[in-house]
Design a protein around this motif. Structure first.
Motif, PDB file in Angstrom:
ATOM      1  N   THR A  65       0.587  -1.411  -0.489  1.00 30.45           N
ATOM      2  CA  THR A  65      -0.362  -0.372   0.615  1.00 30.45           C
ATOM      3  C   THR A  65       0.918   1.331   0.139  1.00 30.45           C
ATOM      4  O   THR A  65       0.406   1.772  -0.435  1.00 30.45           O
ATOM      5  N   GLN A  66       2.289   0.940   0.392  1.00 32.77           N
ATOM      6  CA  GLN A  66       2.849   2.452   0.341  1.00 32.77           C
ATOM      7  C   GLN A  66       3.462   2.455  -1.129  1.00 32.77           C
ATOM      8  O   GLN A  66       4.338   3.735  -0.728  1.00 32.77           O
ATOM      9  N   GLY A  67       3.994   1.523  -1.277  1.00 26.99           N
ATOM     10  CA  GLY A  67       4.514   1.542  -3.104  1.00 26.99           C
ATOM     11  C   GLY A  67       5.527   1.235  -2.832  1.00 26.99           C
ATOM     12  O   GLY A  67       6.462   1.264  -1.641  1.00 26.99           O
ATOM     13  N   PHE A  68       6.307   1.147  -3.527  1.00 26.06           N
ATOM     14  CA  PHE A  68       8.478   0.572  -3.623  1.00 26.06           C
ATOM     15  C   PHE A  68       8.638   2.581  -4.029  1.00 26.06           C
ATOM     16  O   PHE A  68       8.614   2.203  -5.242  1.00 26.06           O
ATOM     17  N   ALA A  69       9.891   2.797  -3.428  1.00 22.73           N
ATOM     18  CA  ALA A  69      10.874   3.882  -4.007  1.00 22.73           C
ATOM     19  C   ALA A  69      11.927   3.222  -3.905  1.00 22.73           C
ATOM     20  O   ALA A  69      12.383   1.711  -3.884  1.00 22.73           O
ATOM     21  N   SER A  70      12.711   3.911  -5.888  1.00 19.84           N
ATOM     22  CA  SER A  70      13.997   3.322  -6.118  1.00 19.84           C
ATOM     23  C   SER A  70      15.195   3.902  -5.304  1.00 19.84           C
ATOM     24  O   SER A  70      14.253   5.056  -4.813  1.00 19.84           O
TER      25      SER A  70
END
Length: 90
Positions: A65-70
């Motif tokens: 739900t938070q998403g992924f950050a590169s």
């Protein structure tokens, strides 16, 4: 809960394991006075794994739900304490 040294456990392992299995109480294992391990019943072991599976699922749901950050490779290597020289040497 009972506590047993490694030395004591060598000669009484069978009775300690049977006691844990029948009573459901864990047995703490010590080495030179330091607690190093625990013997738990199979029911407690399975319950611990069920809780761990639920915790993992909740953590994965939160991550999704938070998403992924590169993250730049250099930042990741720094966070891991790995140098480019070490990577190239292997």
């Amino acid at each position: 809960m009972s506590t047993h040294s490694l030395r004591d456990l060598r000669s009484h392992l069978g009775s300690v394991v049977r006691e844990v299995a029948t009573s459901g109480e864990e047995a703490i294992i010590t080495d030179s006075g330091t607690e190093i391990a625990v013997i738990v019943s199979m029911a407690d072991y399975e319950r611990l794994h069920e809780h761990a599976d639920v915790a993992d699922a909740l953590r994965l749901r939160h991550i999704r739900t938070q998403g992924f950050a590169s993250v730049p490779l250099s930042d990741m290597m720094e966070a891991l304490g790995v140098s480019a020289d070490e990577v190239l040497a292997s």
